[in-house]
Structures are given as structure tokens and as C-alpha cells.
Design a protein around this motif. Structure first.
Motif, PDB file in Angstrom:
ATOM      1  N   ARG A  96       0.824  -1.220   0.000  1.00 50.31           N
ATOM      2  CA  ARG A  96       0.000   0.000   0.000  1.00 50.31           C
ATOM      3  C   ARG A  96       0.855   1.266   0.000  1.00 50.31           C
ATOM      4  NH1 ARG A  96      -3.862  -1.722   4.704  1.00 50.31           N
ATOM      5  NH2 ARG A  96      -3.717  -3.835   3.963  1.00 50.31           N
ATOM      6  N   GLU A  97       1.920   1.233   0.775  1.00 51.61           N
ATOM      7  CA  GLU A  97       2.774   2.426   0.880  1.00 51.61           C
ATOM      8  C   GLU A  97       3.456   2.731  -0.453  1.00 51.61           C
ATOM      9  OE1 GLU A  97       1.836   3.943   4.346  1.00 51.61           O
ATOM     10  OE2 GLU A  97       3.647   4.720   3.391  1.00 51.61           O
ATOM     11  N   VAL A  98       3.955   1.678  -1.106  1.00 56.53           N
ATOM     12  CA  VAL A  98       4.656   1.892  -2.377  1.00 56.53           C
ATOM     13  C   VAL A  98       3.660   2.392  -3.431  1.00 56.53           C
ATOM     14  CG1 VAL A  98       5.925   0.751  -4.249  1.00 56.53           C
ATOM     15  CG2 VAL A  98       6.487   0.230  -1.876  1.00 56.53           C
ATOM     16  N   GLU A  99       2.473   1.820  -3.395  1.00 62.16           N
ATOM     17  CA  GLU A  99       1.423   2.248  -4.330  1.00 62.16           C
ATOM     18  C   GLU A  99       1.094   3.724  -4.110  1.00 62.16           C
ATOM     19  OE1 GLU A  99      -2.107  -0.688  -5.922  1.00 62.16           O
ATOM     20  OE2 GLU A  99      -2.016  -0.233  -3.799  1.00 62.16           O
ATOM     21  N   LYS A 100       0.948   4.069  -2.844  1.00 62.53           N
ATOM     22  CA  LYS A 100       0.590   5.455  -2.489  1.00 62.53           C
ATOM     23  C   LYS A 100       1.676   6.416  -2.940  1.00 62.53           C
ATOM     24  CE  LYS A 100       0.362   6.730   1.946  1.00 62.53           C
ATOM     25  NZ  LYS A 100       0.011   6.465   3.336  1.00 62.53           N
ATOM     26  N   ARG A 101       2.908   5.981  -2.719  1.00 63.13           N
ATOM     27  CA  ARG A 101       4.017   6.894  -2.990  1.00 63.13           C
ATOM     28  C   ARG A 101       4.303   7.063  -4.477  1.00 63.13           C
ATOM     29  NH1 ARG A 101       9.374   6.243   0.524  1.00 63.13           N
ATOM     30  NH2 ARG A 101       8.042   5.707   2.262  1.00 63.13           N
ATOM     31  N   THR A 102       4.147   5.981  -5.222  1.00 63.83           N
ATOM     32  CA  THR A 102       4.538   6.034  -6.640  1.00 63.83           C
ATOM     33  C   THR A 102       3.352   6.230  -7.573  1.00 63.83           C
ATOM     34  OG1 THR A 102       4.319   3.641  -6.908  1.00 63.83           O
ATOM     35  CG2 THR A 102       6.473   4.469  -6.218  1.00 63.83           C
ATOM     36  N   GLY A 103       2.152   5.942  -7.080  1.00 64.16           N
ATOM     37  CA  GLY A 103       0.971   6.016  -7.952  1.00 64.16           C
ATOM     38  C   GLY A 103       0.914   4.861  -8.944  1.00 64.16           C
ATOM     39  N   LYS A 104       1.778   3.891  -8.761  1.00 62.28           N
ATOM     40  CA  LYS A 104       1.815   2.744  -9.678  1.00 62.28           C
ATOM     41  C   LYS A 104       1.089   1.557  -9.032  1.00 62.28           C
ATOM     42  CE  LYS A 104       4.250   4.767 -12.839  1.00 62.28           C
ATOM     43  NZ  LYS A 104       5.667   4.736 -13.024  1.00 62.28           N
ATOM     44  N   PRO A 105       0.415   0.738  -9.850  1.00 59.66           N
ATOM     45  CA  PRO A 105      -0.343  -0.375  -9.249  1.00 59.66           C
ATOM     46  C   PRO A 105       0.558  -1.457  -8.662  1.00 59.66           C
ATOM     47  CG  PRO A 105      -0.414  -0.504 -11.643  1.00 59.66           C
ATOM     48  CD  PRO A 105       0.299   0.774 -11.315  1.00 59.66           C
ATOM     49  N   ALA A 106       0.056  -2.083  -7.624  1.00 53.56           N
ATOM     50  CA  ALA A 106       0.797  -3.174  -6.982  1.00 53.56           C
ATOM     51  C   ALA A 106      -0.109  -4.394  -6.866  1.00 53.56           C
ATOM     52  CB  ALA A 106       1.271  -2.739  -5.600  1.00 53.56           C
ATOM     53  N   ALA A 107       0.496  -5.542  -6.796  1.00 51.91           N
ATOM     54  CA  ALA A 107      -0.281  -6.778  -6.671  1.00 51.91           C
ATOM     55  C   ALA A 107       0.450  -7.767  -5.792  1.00 51.91           C
ATOM     56  CB  ALA A 107      -0.537  -7.378  -8.050  1.00 51.91           C
TER      57      ALA A 107
END
Lengths: 396, 440
Positions: free
Chosen positions: B390-401
Motif C-alpha cells: 500500500r505504501e509503495v502504491e501510495k508513494r509512486t501512484g503505480k499499481p501493486a499486486a
């Protein structure tokens, strides 16, 4: 009413008080302590050990945070953890995000396993305004190696908490706190001795609730509470059952449901020793109150502290012997390994401890639980069978 | 009722030989020679030390003419050879919990079944266990288990956890004291070889050279298309330096050779080599967090390259040392540098540090997003990964799975499940791109 009638009500009232502290997942007692005087601060800590003396010396309340038990509905916490990770971190997160710990000014995460270690980083990200400390302890027990390192870590903690309070913690404050905790440990030791000698007089669930109250009460109040309980329990006559005597182990982190502890005794196993809430008796001897208090705390950790799965045992011959000694000291007839599911320290250590017990001809059984396990029947059956087999062997 | 005999089952087609580039073949030879050296040690009289990949002190071990045996690597080899499943069950039969690390159980099971290494020969009993307690709680119990089995001398080297994002002097001093006062004297005693700090300096100098080239290889993935896969391919690239070769001339030669190979691919505009040959068009650039699954390694990789997905950076390729943020072994500070190396390995870093690293990879490598392969039996990696995501998604705006597998327990690799999730993820990346295009 028997002569002990009034005494029974004495233990009853104490246990009711402890039970209400145990049930209270909003930590009202700790909240009330905090608001009673302006400027007071509360520092939460997780299992297995933190030097509560330093928190106390900063005029702060050390608050044991032990997950949510079987009464907390975990709504948010499960979204942070995969199914194959134990339950205590998810219910602790639940306590945090649901605001139940919103009065806590700091959280300490001891070096016990990778899950609690990583939770320290999660807490930093999720609660950036709270003081968060991962509390590392040495796995090297030489004075000039692990000792020096630990003195440095303790000094840093002392410094941090002094800053949080607004004034440095003095040596005299530390010495006073050491004395207060020596008293508490002495009383906890008496409780354990009393139960080991007469387990029918201090049922395991009661002893646990009395000990657990120390997670939320100021230490001075807790010491007095144990003394009151012991006085009441000693005065009371309770029926002695035909139970076997067992040491309960692996319960040092995620707490077993209270019903599990009760079930063991109902199934015929008196608990005469355990590794519940080890923080209350981690240091096995009085810490000196003269000299350098930080050095004294470090020395006590290195040379007079409990053995458990989270600690490295440098001497192979000593591996697991603490369990054999506990069995001998308390006259136990067997050991019950009750480990939380997915608990690395308990489950990785278990085969080695079981080998040590086998060599010492000490019977054991093992099962797993979660803090919210509801179904006790299988555990009761297993413990009952164990108790029966112990009686059978000892009669043979 | 038919009495006709059942038609004979067609013989299973032999598995297609994986395509390997020259560096992979070179590495295969190095590994084979190393395993032969280990299995020959009872005859050659060479003493053997077991230790771990994170916090592997290979330069120091070489100073005492000891051969380095890494149980984690043995478990990986068992996984790749599909032997680990039986080993894990053997360990569980002997009382090891189904809940704990499958590397440990694979190792324990392998030992119980004769300790046959990947070369088909028996691996030697260790003369010493160097418990480099770095970034993983399980290590401590693993070597207590091995000590119980072998009753050999065991040295604990405790690496404090870098919880606050900085390496303190107290941490370094603690580690250096352990090295000076306990680790080195024990190595001297067991090996009979006197410690020579200049010899250590020489090895450290060699380490730094190989580390320079490794970083260039890993960072070549910043090119488009990436000439390497930094996760599946990365496993091969890190093999020698994370194993028994860091500090050797062999490692220098290997990484120089590998770098030349990679530079040639960059010059030709080629993508990575996969087991099925050159990868086709690069459609997705991913950052991956977490170790891979080894029992279905090739099948897992194929799910990526069949979709045109290349992993441009991964955290797992930093598990035996993080070199891409500047750290190099420093021969001028030989013991301090070993301490700092241990302190800096990926799993010894706090969660905020891990988030920083992954977010920076997404930016620096221009990745489309983050994929987490969460390992059932590895709490060091796995606990907290959902928040990392969630943090990486929030920070980069890139999707994560998020996908879930295990290291070497085949029971926890569900191919259909993983494939479904990956396909959904690639669709999510497409949608995100389409959204960006329509917004532009």
C-alpha cells in the motif's frame, strides 16, 4: 459458611478486579492513570522483555500490549497480514487503528521474532506521531561484547525517554525504579512458588489474571495486589483434585485464551510453572540498587535472565535444561507445549526441547492455539488423556 | 463391459532443455566445482564451515582455508531439483511443525535422507557452524538444530537490526568486538590457520571489484528494453557473489564476463534470455519484492515472460548484500566493513527502508508497478508486506499486486491461482496506462 468464607470472597473480589482489567480492551485503568496527573505518559510494550525500570524511572506507565485475546473482533487487522502469520500482530494493529491505544505515547517492540520486529516498522509508518522503538538485545553474553552493546542500547532508551519527558532520567530515579521492580519480582516469585506447592489453592487461571493485571497497573499497585491475593489464597481452603502436575510452555508471546488455561486444569492438569508474561520475572535475581544502574540492568540481563526460545543458547549442553530444571523444581510430572500457530520461536525450538525432555524421561504433549481459539474440547481431551497416562505411568 | 485393454499411456515428452547463456553455463561449472570440493573434503582434509547467505563472511572464511557450505543454497538446489517436497515431509514426520520455514525443513530432511548434494554425492558434516544471525530469526534456531545434530563448534555473530534506518556506532562496535574476540579466535582454533588481516584486505579488494560489475549488471535493467531479468535472471547473477565466491578471482572473472555479455545485449537492443530463448517484446516492467518459488521456478518465470513482463529490479537480489546504493567492501576498514555489510543486507533493514528502496526502484527503473511474491514460510520477508504494498502504491501512484507461494514446499504453489492473479495484474497495468493516456 466455612471459616474460609470471607477469605473466599477475598480472592473472589481480587480476581473479579483482575478479570475486569483483563476484559477491558480500552485500557481504562491506564487511561485513568494518565489523566490523573498532567504530563503523564504511557509506553506500550509487547512480549517478551523490556526493561520496565527505565520507563518507570521516567515517571511513565509501562503498558503491556498483548494482542486482543478472544473478545476482540479483528476487522482491520486482517487486512495487514496474510493468513499464515500468527494472530497477535493483527489484533495489535486492530487495537491501534481502532483507537484503543490512542493514549499511548510510545510503543516498544522487543527482539522476539521477525513478525514483531517488522511490526515495529509498520507502527512507525502507521502511527508517525508515536515514539516507536525496536528494542534489540544482545545474543552475545560476554560483558565486554554483548554487555557493552546492551549498555549502549539502554543508554539510548534512557536518553529517548528523558527527551520524551522533557528532562533526563537521573541515576537515583533509576535506582528507585530498580528497587520497585525488585519488589514486584519478589512477589511474583512468591506467587509462583505458592502455586507450585499448592496448585489447588491458586488455580492457573487466577494466577494468570493476577499476573496479567501487572500489564496495566502501576507496578507498586500490582505488587500490593499480588500480596493481597496471596494472603487471601493462603487463608482459603480449596479442594485438592487428583490432578497431575505439568509445566506449561511456549506461551510466552501470543496469549492463550483464558479458557484454554482453565481447560487444562479441568482436564486434570495442575499448571505448576509456565512461561506466561515472562517480562514479570525475566530477571531471575535482584538487580543491585547501588552503583551504575544501567550497568546493573545490563549485567542482570546477561547473567541472570530467563531462558526462552527467543534467546540463543551458546552452550549446547544447556539447551532446554531450563525446562528440565523447572520440572524438577516444581515436582512436575510432564510438560505441555502449547504454541501459537505460526510462532517461529516456539515451533522451531520445540523439537530440540522435546529431545531434551525425552532424554530426561519427562513426558510431554503438544498442540497449537490462537489467541481467539474458541473450541476447547480437543485440547481438553488431549490434556485429559495426558493426565491419565501420567497417572498410569507413575502407578506402574 | 469392455474387455479391451487400456491404451498404453503415451510416453511423457522430455522437458525442453532450458536455454542458457554463456554466463549461466560458466556459473554452472563454478557451482559444480564448488560442490565437488565440498563432497571431496573428507578425502582432501579440507575443513568445512556452514553459514548463511545474508551476513555471509566469505572473505573471512577464506582467510582460514575453510570451504563454505550454505544450507540455504542447498535447500534452493533441492527445490529446483524437485526433491525438497519429500525432504520437507521427512522433517515434518520427525516432528517439525508445518508452520515453519521450509528451507530449514528441506535441509533437515535432506540430512536425514543421507545429505546428498546436487552433485549426487554426500555433503560433508560441518567442522564449524558460523551462525551469522542477520536479518532472519529462523537462522538462530536452524543452527541450533544443526548443532544438535553435529555437535560441532558453533559461533554466533549477532547483527543488530537497523530499525531506525541508520547504522549506529554502537552496532558496528558490537559486531567488530564479536569478530575480534570470538569469531576470529574460533576460526583460528578450528582451522589451525593464523589470521592474517592483509590476506583479508586482499579478498575484500577483490570483492569490491566484483561488486562494481554486479551493480552495473543489475542497473543495466534501466535500459529499455531491459537486457536482463532482475529477479528470475537475477537469481543466477547473484549466485556466485552471495555464495562461496565473493572475494575470489573467479567472481571477478565471472562478473566481468557477465557484464560484457549484458553490454552486448544492450548494444543490440535485446531483452533478457529466458529458458525458452530470447524474450519477445517487453510489455511490462515490474519491480518484485520477496523471494521466488523454487519448486516451480521455470513455470513461474514463464508466466511473466509469456506476457512480455520483465522484472527490472527486485529486493531478493539484495538479500545477500545491498550494493546498488553505494556500499562496497572496504579493504581499508576490514572488520568494520564486514560489520556494515551484514548490517546493510535487505532483510536487516526496517520496513520504512524497504519501502524507500522499492519506491526508488519503481522511479529509477521506470517500472509499471510492484509485484509482491509473499512466501508462506518466511516471516522475515512476509510480515508487513501488505502494508509495504500500500505504501509503495501510495508513494509512486503505480499499481501493486500480491501473489502467494512458498520457497521450496511444492504444496504451496498453486499455478492456476498465481497465473490468474498475474493476468489480472497485467490488465490493471494496461488500464492504468490507458487512463494516463486519456488524461494526457
Amino acid at each position: 459458611m466455612t471459616m474460609s468464607g470471607t477469605k473466599v470472597s477475598g480472592t473472589k473480589a481480587i480476581i473479579e478486579r483482575c478479570q475486569s482489567l483483563f476484559d477491558d480492551l480500552h485500557f481504562t485503568a491506564a487511561r485513568e492513570w494518565k489523566t490523573a496527573k498532567s504530563g503523564r505518559k504511557v509506553i506500550g510494550y509487547m512480549p517478551i522483555y523490556v526493561p520496565r525500570e527505565i520507563i518507570h524511572a521516567a515517571d511513565m506507565l509501562p503498558l503491556g500490549v498483548l494482542g486482543g485475546g478472544d473478545q476482540l473482533e479483528v476487522i482491520h487487522g486482517d487486512a495487514y497480514y496474510q493468513s499464515y502469520i500468527c494472530r497477535i500482530p493483527r489484533s495489535t494493529i486492530e487495537l491501534g487503528v481502532s483507537g484503543r491505544l490512542d493514549f499511548v505515547d510510545g510503543m516498544m517492540f522487543p527482539s522476539i521474532c521477525d513478525v514483531i520486529r517488522n511490526l515495529s516498522g509498520m507502527w512507525k509508518m502507521m502511527f508517525p506521531d508515536v515514539y516507536v522503538r525496536y528494542f534489540d538485545v544482545p545474543q552475545n553474553y560476554a560483558d565486554d561484547i554483548g554487555g557493552s552493546y546492551y549498555v549502549g542500547e539502554l543508554a539510548e532508551l534512557r536518553d529517548d525517554l528523558g527527551k520524551l519527558r522533557g528532562s533526563p532520567i537521573t541515576d537515583d530515579e533509576l535506582r528507585n525504579s530498580i528497587e520497585v521492580y525488585n519488589e514486584n519480582r519478589k512477589m511474583v516469585g512468591e506467587l509462583y512458588d505458592f502455586r507450585a506447592k499448592t496448585p489447588w489453592q491458586a488455580p492457573a487461571a487466577e494466577a494468570y489474571l493476577v499476573l496479567r493485571a501487572g500489564m496495566v497497573l502501576p507496578v507498586e499497585e500490582h505488587t500490593a495486589l499480588i500480596a493481597d491475593y496471596l494472603a487471601a489464597a493462603k487463608a482459603e481452603k480449596r479442594p485438592m483434585r487428583d490432578n497431575c502436575r505439568i509445566v506449561l510452555t511456549s506461551v510466552f508471546c501470543e496469549q492463550p485464551p483464558l479458557n484454554l488455561i482453565k481447560s487444562l486444569e479441568l482436564a486434570g492438569c495442575y499448571v505448576v510453572d509456565d512461561d506466561l508474561l515472562l517480562v514479570t520475572r525475566w530477571l531471575t535475581e535482584d538487580v543491585p540498587t547501588d552503583g551504575d544502574p544501567i550497568q546493573n540492568l545490563a549485567d542482570a540481563f546477561l547473567h541472570h535472565s530467563e531462558s526462552t526460545a527467543a534467546k540463543y543458547e551458546p552452550n549446547q549442553a544447556e539447551k532446554g535444561q531450563y525446562l528440565v530444571r523447572a520440572v524438577k523444581r516444581t515436582g512436575a510430572e510432564g510438560v505441555i507445549f502449547a504454541a501459537p500457530s505460526f510462532c517461529d520461536p516456539a515451533l522451531l525450538d520445540r523439537p530440540m526441547l522435546q529431545n531434551v525432555l525425552s532424554e530426561a524421561n519427562i513426558p510431554y504433549i503438544a498442540f497449537k492455539y490462537a489467541e481467539n481459539s474458541g473450541q476447547m474440547q480437543p485440547i481438553r481431551e488431549q490434556a485429559g488423556t495426558f493426565a491419565d497416562s501420567i497417572k498410569l505411568w507413575s502407578a506402574a | 463391459m469392455s474387455t479391451q485393454p487400456l491404451a498404453a499411456k503415451p510416453a511423457k515428452a522430455p522437458a525442453k532443455e532450458a536455454v542458457k547463456d554463456a554466463s549461466m553455463l560458466k556459473q554452472k561449472e563454478m557451482m559444480a566445482a564448488h560442490y565437488d570440493r565440498l563432497s571431496a573434503s573428507p578425502e582432501t582434509g579440507e575443513k568445512v564451515v556452514c553459514t548463511f547467505v545474508p551476513g555471509n563472511l566469505n572473505e573471512l572464511i577464506m582467510c582460514f582455508d575453510l570451504a563454505n557450505n550454505l544450507p540455504e543454497v542447498n535447500a534452493i538446489q533441492s527445490g529446483l531439483r524437485r526433491q525438497s517436497g519429500a525432504y520437507v515431509m521427512e522433517a515434518e514426520k520427525a516432528g517439525h511443525s508445518e508452520d515453519v520455514c521450509t528451507y530449514v525443513k528441506s535441509d533437515v530432511g535432506m540430512i536425514a535422507k543421507g545429505n546428498i548434494g546436487p552433485n549426487g554425492k554426500k555433503l560433508p558434516d560441518p567442522d564449524l557452524l558460523l551462525l551469522s544471525y542477520t536479518g532472519c530469526f529462523t537462522f538462530m534456531k536452524w543452527f541450533e538444530l544443526l548443532r544438535e545434530r553435529y555437535s560441532c563448534e558453533t559461533i554466533m555473530l549477532h547483527t543488530p537490526y537497523v530499525a531506525d534506518g541508520k547504522i549506529t556506532q554502537n552496532m558496528v562496535d558490537y559486531m567488530v568486538r564479536q569478530l575480534k574476540e570470538e569469531v576470529i579466535p574460533t576460526l583460528e582454533r578450528v582451522s589451525g590457520v593464523k589470521f592474517d588481516i592483509d590476506r583479508l584486505r586482499e579478498y575484500l579488494k577483490q570483492s569490491a571489484k566484483a561488486e562494481d560489475d554486479l551493480v552495473k549488471v543489475l542497473q543495466s535493467a534501466m535500459n529499455k528494453p531491459s537486457p536482463i531479468d532482475g529477479y528470475f535472471g537475477g537469481i543466477y547473477y547473484i549466485g556466485p557473489i552471495f555464495g562461496a565466491f565473493r572475494g575470489t578471482q573467479d567472481a571477478i572473472d565471472y562478473y566481468r564476463f557477465l557484464l560484457e555479455e549484458v553490454e552486448e545485449r544492450v548494444a543490440k537492443g535485446l531483452g533478457p534470455v529466458t529458458p525458452d530463448g530470447d524474450m519477445g517484446e517487453e510489455k511490462y516492467r515490474l519491480v518484485v519484492e520477496g523471494p521466488p518459488n523454487y519448486t516451480s521456478f521455470r513455470q513461474f518465470w514463464k508466466m511473466f515472460y509469456d506476457e512480455g513482463a520483465v522484472v527490472v529490479a527486485s529486493s531478493y537480489s539484495k538479500v545477500g548484500g545491498v550494493y546498488d546504493f553505494g556500499f562496497r567492501h572496504d579493504p581499508e576498514r576490514p572488520l568494520e566493513t564486514l560489520a556494515e555489510y551484514c548490517l546493510g543486507v535487505y532483510t536487516n533493514r526496517s520496513l520504512p527502508m524497504r519501502v524507500d528502496m522499492l519506491a526508488s526502484y519503481i522511479e529509477d527503473y521506470e517500472a509499471d508497478g510492484l509485484l509482491i511474491n509473499s512466501i508462506k514460510s518466511c516471516n522475515s520477508f512476509s510480515a508487513g508486506q501488505l502494508l509495504i504494498m500500500r505504501e509503495v502504491e501510495k508513494r509512486t501512484g503505480k499499481p501493486a499486486a500480491f501473489v502467494e507461494t512458498d520457497l521450496v514446499d511444492p504444496r504451496y504453489f498453486s499455478a492456476a491461482n498465481v497465473k490468474n492473479r498475474l493476468e489480472s495484474y497485467f490488465q490493471m497495468v494496461d488500464q492504468k496506462r490507458a487512463g494516463v493516456r486519456s488524461a494526457a
